[in-house]
Write a protein that holds these residues in place. Sequence first.
Motif: not given
Length: 164
Positions: A122, A125-126, A128-129, A132-133
Amino acid sequence: MPKQDAAPGPRKAGRKFDYDRAAAVLVDAELLGAAHAVKTWGVSEATISRYRTRLESDPILQDCVRQKKDGRDAPAPIVHTPSVQEVTGDVLAFLQKAAREGNHKDPEVIHAVMGGYKVLREVQLAERSLDAYLAALAAQSTSLGTFQSDGAKQLSSASTGTPN
């Protein structure tokens, strides 16, 4: 002149008044509470009360307390904050060791290791998010900056009468 660093713990009886220690006790009592100062410095509540009474009329103690407070109010030194990659690498190594060395028949061990992997995933993933943002924001601000500078060029050439 008082010494620079007083050590926590009980003070030996029959010694000269230690301004630095008293100031440290008073600052701790003020900022962290008397109970903390009692525990840390090995003094009684009565001692803190005597120090407070003395503080009202002792300019040397007042100066020491002021110096201690100034030292506490100073900005914290810059320290290395580990990156997400460093932390996840350490956590992954720990989880791998736990998986190798733990009792494979104990459901609590299995649950704890798998829960650790889930949390680690998790976090990845956070990260990576967020990456990307932030990349999208950077691209947007770059394209807006280009647009604005092109618009500024057009305005500039229009006002001077020169072509782009």
